[in-house]
Design a protein around this motif. Structure first.
Motif, PDB file in Angstrom:
ATOM      1  N   GLU A 139       2.275   1.635   7.915  1.00  0.00           N
ATOM      2  CA  GLU A 139       3.236   2.721   7.996  1.00  0.00           C
ATOM      3  C   GLU A 139       2.905   3.657   9.155  1.00  0.00           C
ATOM      4  OE1 GLU A 139       5.715   5.578   4.949  1.00  0.00           O
ATOM      5  OE2 GLU A 139       4.245   4.138   4.226  1.00  0.00           O
ATOM      6  N   GLN A 140       1.623   3.858   9.405  1.00  0.00           N
ATOM      7  CA  GLN A 140       1.245   4.666  10.567  1.00  0.00           C
ATOM      8  C   GLN A 140       1.614   3.947  11.868  1.00  0.00           C
ATOM      9  OE1 GLN A 140      -2.537   6.509  10.721  1.00  0.00           O
ATOM     10  NE2 GLN A 140      -2.623   7.000   8.556  1.00  0.00           N
ATOM     11  N   ASP A 141       1.482   2.635  11.882  1.00  0.00           N
ATOM     12  CA  ASP A 141       1.900   1.888  13.069  1.00  0.00           C
ATOM     13  C   ASP A 141       3.410   1.982  13.275  1.00  0.00           C
ATOM     14  OD1 ASP A 141      -0.688   1.213  13.444  1.00  0.00           O
ATOM     15  OD2 ASP A 141      -0.442  -0.945  13.213  1.00  0.00           O
ATOM     16  N   TYR A 142       4.171   2.053  12.172  1.00  0.00           N
ATOM     17  CA  TYR A 142       5.628   2.173  12.282  1.00  0.00           C
ATOM     18  C   TYR A 142       6.025   3.488  12.944  1.00  0.00           C
ATOM     19  CZ  TYR A 142      10.506   2.681  10.845  1.00  0.00           C
ATOM     20  OH  TYR A 142      11.862   2.887  10.843  1.00  0.00           O
ATOM     21  N   GLN A 143       5.196   4.516  12.758  1.00  0.00           N
ATOM     22  CA  GLN A 143       5.489   5.820  13.350  1.00  0.00           C
ATOM     23  C   GLN A 143       5.190   5.857  14.852  1.00  0.00           C
ATOM     24  OE1 GLN A 143       3.143   8.487  10.989  1.00  0.00           O
ATOM     25  NE2 GLN A 143       4.390   8.212   9.137  1.00  0.00           N
ATOM     26  N   LEU A 144       4.520   4.819  15.376  1.00  0.00           N
ATOM     27  CA  LEU A 144       4.252   4.761  16.811  1.00  0.00           C
ATOM     28  C   LEU A 144       5.513   4.362  17.558  1.00  0.00           C
ATOM     29  CD1 LEU A 144       0.785   2.936  16.780  1.00  0.00           C
ATOM     30  CD2 LEU A 144       1.210   5.392  17.003  1.00  0.00           C
ATOM     31  N   ILE A 195      -1.520   7.561   4.049  1.00  0.00           N
ATOM     32  CA  ILE A 195      -0.522   6.702   4.695  1.00  0.00           C
ATOM     33  C   ILE A 195      -1.202   5.403   5.120  1.00  0.00           C
ATOM     34  CG2 ILE A 195       1.127   6.512   6.596  1.00  0.00           C
ATOM     35  CD1 ILE A 195       1.319   9.529   6.618  1.00  0.00           C
ATOM     36  N   PRO A 196      -0.729   4.270   4.667  1.00  0.00           N
ATOM     37  CA  PRO A 196      -1.378   2.994   5.020  1.00  0.00           C
ATOM     38  C   PRO A 196      -1.196   2.666   6.489  1.00  0.00           C
ATOM     39  CG  PRO A 196       0.655   2.601   3.807  1.00  0.00           C
ATOM     40  CD  PRO A 196       0.425   4.077   3.773  1.00  0.00           C
ATOM     41  N   ARG A 197      -1.952   1.688   6.897  1.00  0.00           N
ATOM     42  CA  ARG A 197      -1.995   1.344   8.310  1.00  0.00           C
ATOM     43  C   ARG A 197      -0.638   0.904   8.831  1.00  0.00           C
ATOM     44  NH1 ARG A 197      -5.390  -3.855  10.081  1.00  0.00           N
ATOM     45  NH2 ARG A 197      -4.581  -4.375   8.035  1.00  0.00           N
ATOM     46  N   VAL A 222      -7.049  -0.587  12.960  1.00  0.00           N
ATOM     47  CA  VAL A 222      -7.076   0.527  12.008  1.00  0.00           C
ATOM     48  C   VAL A 222      -6.135   1.588  12.524  1.00  0.00           C
ATOM     49  CG1 VAL A 222      -9.445   0.164  11.202  1.00  0.00           C
ATOM     50  CG2 VAL A 222      -9.023   1.657  13.149  1.00  0.00           C
ATOM     51  N   SER A 223      -5.834   2.572  11.689  1.00  0.00           N
ATOM     52  CA  SER A 223      -4.998   3.679  12.129  1.00  0.00           C
ATOM     53  C   SER A 223      -5.769   4.524  13.125  1.00  0.00           C
ATOM     54  CB  SER A 223      -4.585   4.531  10.931  1.00  0.00           C
ATOM     55  OG  SER A 223      -3.941   3.719   9.968  1.00  0.00           O
ATOM     56  N   GLY A 224      -5.062   5.046  14.116  1.00  0.00           N
ATOM     57  CA  GLY A 224      -5.706   5.898  15.107  1.00  0.00           C
ATOM     58  C   GLY A 224      -6.143   7.208  14.499  1.00  0.00           C
ATOM     59  N   GLY A 225      -7.286   7.704  14.929  1.00  0.00           N
ATOM     60  CA  GLY A 225      -7.725   9.005  14.440  1.00  0.00           C
ATOM     61  C   GLY A 225      -9.169   9.008  14.030  1.00  0.00           C
ATOM     62  N   GLU A 226      -9.484   9.800  13.003  1.00  0.00           N
ATOM     63  CA  GLU A 226     -10.870   9.999  12.608  1.00  0.00           C
ATOM     64  C   GLU A 226     -11.470   8.749  11.982  1.00  0.00           C
ATOM     65  OE1 GLU A 226     -10.694  13.296   9.998  1.00  0.00           O
ATOM     66  OE2 GLU A 226     -10.135  14.752  11.546  1.00  0.00           O
ATOM     67  N   PHE A 268       1.734   3.320  21.300  1.00  0.00           N
ATOM     68  CA  PHE A 268       2.647   2.200  21.092  1.00  0.00           C
ATOM     69  C   PHE A 268       2.205   1.359  19.909  1.00  0.00           C
ATOM     70  CE2 PHE A 268       3.683   2.586  25.736  1.00  0.00           C
ATOM     71  CZ  PHE A 268       5.032   2.845  25.554  1.00  0.00           C
ATOM     72  N   ARG A 269       3.194   0.768  19.254  1.00  0.00           N
ATOM     73  CA  ARG A 269       2.861  -0.275  18.299  1.00  0.00           C
ATOM     74  C   ARG A 269       2.206  -1.435  19.041  1.00  0.00           C
ATOM     75  NH1 ARG A 269       8.979  -0.240  15.961  1.00  0.00           N
ATOM     76  NH2 ARG A 269       8.909   1.843  15.007  1.00  0.00           N
TER      77      ARG A 269
END
Length: 827
Positions: free
Chosen positions: A570-575, A566-568, A171-175, A630-631
């Motif tokens: 895409e958030q991983d791409y920002q890592l 932001i989908p998962r 899942v995306s990091g965060g809440e 990191f991704r």
């Protein structure tokens, strides 16, 4: 013109991308394109593998999967002493349940019914799926030129066709983690979070999420850190012993005594600028030297020689258990495929003499599995080592030049800083500044050596990724070994050893007079060097870790600027993308630290303490980085820690000789023991019983100042003292080595030989007594092979039965027809 070139490049990339994606779909992959919600120009291509394709490539990669639960009872090994201590520090089993143990076998699609499949969605772990997907991506063609196929997503990434290729995090990091508990959330909460710093690592979950290669690194780092705890306790005890006894040391009290050290005038340590000085000016440094140069250090050095053997032997046992549990026992022989970069340059095959299977090779592969002449690599390596040694010589010249300057000006410059004047000596100031400059040079040269080592390895073009990493590992460690340790070896074994005596000093480069050690020896300078390098390296690494905060800032700004979900992917791409070498630099950092902890521990017993504290943070910081910054890395299998294992063994062997020689030649322990047992009593001494009284006066030689060749040091004094064992002026063998010197040399050589033989014998006995593979693991491997053979036999039996059934039915029918004919004839 520029627009035309851009358009041509764009069309070329588009054509390659379309060909590549068509190749993937032809191979059976399912692709789904999704446009970015943040940047409309960005397009994500999601890759899916259906069940049938997973089964196919699981068989291709020889992935071992469960066939039945492990029915052997586990018995505790007498060697697993750490488990008794660490069992209370494991994560809660309510959160991370202990995984069921299974017997496994290489997967075969035709024998699916024999495998333990409870749920198809969970049969292949996420790391297995990612590894199979990357295997296909690495071998799918994207272009054909002149009947030569070009393939691999790596080339497309390098050419800018795709910006990134990565597996997705859970899942995306965060809440969202609290709302959707998953493996990534459990790893963060029970492994990477600072509150879990005292807990053992959930290695099975790490391996399940990231693959065996990441798992084996953290298993090794955790095991090393746990073993460091024992060394740190003993080293801290040795330091406390030295600290509490520094005021009671007889030879230190003689240095500080105004009636002894205050009346001893020492000879100048340089030709022109230096002056005469009194021995008690080194009072504070002699007290500090007592902290590290004492009998406890000798005991600790022998202990560390035994410790490093126990560490490596128990690690081999633990590694064998992990190899079995993680199904990597026969991995290297069966599964590893050639690197895409290697395959791209190969145009003919050769039959493997063992397997009789054709293996792809380059047309000019004359040196095994790499295509370059190894002599070229050796030349480059030698050039780099010569450059390192040149930098060491430059630092030595700096030490000599600055020492002369500090000797004349330092005390006058510190006239107003009276509290610090007695602590800051010319030798200490020279040592500290030279250590700092040496550290800066080390950091700068590391950048150069890294690029050179990678270039040489790329030029060699090793066949498999393991071969590539092993080749790079050896080169990088060789460079780093010389780079980090050369200055320490100089202080330990070269400084102050060839200085001559005041009347006939020895010069470096014909100009600079060689450095002399403090009257107490060079050990305190070696300790200073180690402290600066280890401390500076830890600070530098922490600065680098802080720089990763920029990724958090970037992600925060992106979220603030966009109200869309932001989908998962895409958030991983920002890592941050993981480097091509993965955790190579993490291994390198720890092995260099291992060298400091073992090679020079006789001069710095606090090294294991500093290493332990650093590693407790290192584990959590590394875990936090790969989970949140990191991704997700492409999972890889690994049987062991690779080329680092023989490197550690080599360092352990060298550490025995290094510490024995430090105690013999760098510290003053052997001369003190020789004086105590031989020269303090008859026939050489005047004392009635063995004592350390008179040691300082006995170990400082006398020089007649009239014998100075340049007469620059002419004063009202008649004699001065210097650190050496030579006959006094007026003796028929004046300024030649005395009998005390030869006694000391004999004692030092005897000490080295005896200690080395005792320690090496102990290491050999321990290596023999502690088996590399535990008995329970050997039994489980036998049981697993038996079950695999049973399955193979039953499958072949069913196959034969299936093929012979029509023939058997035909024969049976023929026999029935014959019986009916016979019955008709009888009637």
């Amino acid at each position: 013109m520029k627009e035309t070139d851009k358009n041509i490049t764009f069309q070329k990339r588009k054509k390659r991308r379309e060909y590549f994606e068509a190749s993937l779909m032809k191979m059976g992959m399912e692709l789904e394109a999704v446009r970015s919600v943040v940047d409309e120009k960005l397009l994500f291509v999601k890759v899916h593998m259906p069940w049938d394709m997973l089964c196919t490539y699981a068989e291709v990669l020889h992935i071992k999967l469960p066939i039945q639960p492990n029915d052997l009872s586990t018995t505790s090994s007498p060697f697993n002493f750490l488990s008794c201590i660490t069992k209370h520090f494991y994560p809660s089993e309510d959160l991370i349940a202990k995984e069921t143990e299974y017997f496994t076998a290489p997967f075969e699609k035709d024998r699916l019914e024999y495998f333990y499949v409870k749920d198809r969605d969970l049969f292949f772990t996420p790391s297995m799926r990612s590894r199979m997907a990357y295997y296909i991506l690495s071998r799918a063609p994207y272009e054909v030129q002149e009947n030569i196929k070009k393939f691999g997503v790596t080339k497309l990434l390098d050419g800018g066709v795709y910006k990134a290729a990565y597996p997705l995090h859970d899942v995306s990091g965060g809440e969202e983690w609290d709302e959707c508990p998953n493996e990534r959330y459990l790893l963060y909460n029970e492994w990477a979070h600072p509150k879990s710093f005292y807990k053992m690592q959930p290695l099975d979950l790490i391996r399940k999420y990231y693959g065996e290669k990441i798992g084996i690194y953290f298993a090794w780092l955790g095991f090393y850190t746990a073993m460091l705890a024992l060394a740190a306790i003993v080293g801290l005890g040795c330091f406390i012993y030295g600290y509490t006894t520094q005021e009671t040391s007889t030879w230190s009290k003689e240095v500080c005594d105004p009636l002894i050290g205050g009346n001893i005038v020492m000879c100048p340590q340089c030709d022109k600028e230096c002056t005469y000085w009194r021995l008690n000016s080194t009072c504070e440094s002699s007290k500090k030297l007592c902290i590290f140069d004492n009998y406890g250090t000798l005991v600790f050095a022998v202990f560390m020689a035994i410790w490093v053997t126990v560490f490596l032997e128990f690690w081999k046992r633990y590694q064998a258990e992990l190899e079995y549990d993680w199904d990597t026992v026969e991995f290297l022989e069966q599964e590893e495929q050639p690197r895409p970069e290697y395959e791209a340059k190969c145009n003919h095959t050769r039959i493997n003499p063992v397997t009789r299977v054709r293996k792809i090779l380059s047309s000019h592969s004359l040196y095994g599995d790499s295509i370059s002449d190894p002599s070229n690599s050796c030349v480059c390596a030698y050039v780099q080592i010569v450059l390192i040694l040149a930098s060491v010589v430059a630092i030595i010249v700096y030490r000599l030049a600055v020492f002369f300057s500090f000797s004349t000006r330092l005390q006058s410059d510190l006239k107003e800083l009276e509290p610090f004047k007695e602590y800051v000596t010319a030798q200490m100031a020279t040592s500290v500044t030279a250590s700092i400059i040496s550290f800066v040079v080390i950091m700068v040269l590391n950048i150069l050596y890294e690029r050179v080592a990678i270039w040489i390895t790329d030029f060699e073009l090793p066949r498999t990724k393991t071969d590539y990493e092993n080749s790079l590992t050896l080169k990088m460690f060789l460079f780093q070994f010389v780079n980090y340790y050369s200055s320490c070896f100089y202080i330990a074994f070269a400084k102050g050893k060839v200085v001559g005596y005041p009347g006939q000093p020895v010069y470096l480069l014909g100009k600079y007079r060689n450095e002399e050690c403090d009257p107490g020896g060079c050990l305190i300078e070696l300790t200073t060097q180690l402290t600066v390098i280890m401390g500076g390296k830890a600070i530098w690494n922490n600065i680098q870790e802080v720089l990763w905060m920029k990724n958090l800032i970037f992600r925060y700004c992106t979220r603030v600027g966009s109200e869309k979900v932001i989908p998962r992917w895409e958030q991983d791409y920002q890592l941050q993308p993981i480097g091509k070498l993965g955790l190579f630099y993490e291994y390198l950092e720890m092995v260099i630290q291992f060298g400091f902890v073992t090679l020079f521990v006789a001069s710095f017993p606090l090294a294991p303490v500093l290493a332990l504290v650093n590693n407790l943070f290192e584990i959590r910081v590394d875990a936090w980085k790969i989970l949140t910054q990191f991704r997700r890395m492409v999972p890889e299998k690994a049987q062991d820690i690779g080329a680092w294992q023989p490197i550690l063994q080599g360092v352990a062997i060298l550490a025995v000789a290094s510490n024995a020689m430090i105690i013999a030649f760098t510290s003053d322990m052997i001369p003190r023991l020789v004086y105590y047992w031989s020269f303090s009593v008859y026939p050489y001494g005047d004392h009635s019983s063995h004592t350390m009284q008179g040691y300082i006066n006995n170990t400082l030689s006398v020089f007649d100042i009239q014998d100075f060749s340049n007469k620059i040091h002419a004063v009202s004094l008649s004699y001065c003292r210097y650190r050496d064992f030579r006959y006094p002026p007026g003796h028929h063998r004046q300024y030649e080595y005395s009998i005390y010197y030869w006694h000391v040399i004999a004692a030092k050589m005897a000490f080295i030989i005896v200690v080395e033989h005792i320690v090496y014998l102990t290491k050999f006995v321990l290596s023999y007594v502690i088996p590399d593979v535990p008995y329970t693991v050997r039994e489980q491997i036998k049981r697993e092979k038996y079950l695999s053979q049973v399955i193979l036999h039953e499958t072949n039996l069913k196959l034969v039965t299936k093929r012979l059934k029509p023939v058997a039915d035909k024969i049976h029918k023929h026999n029935e027809d014959k019986e009916e004919e016979m019955m008709d004839l009888n009637f």
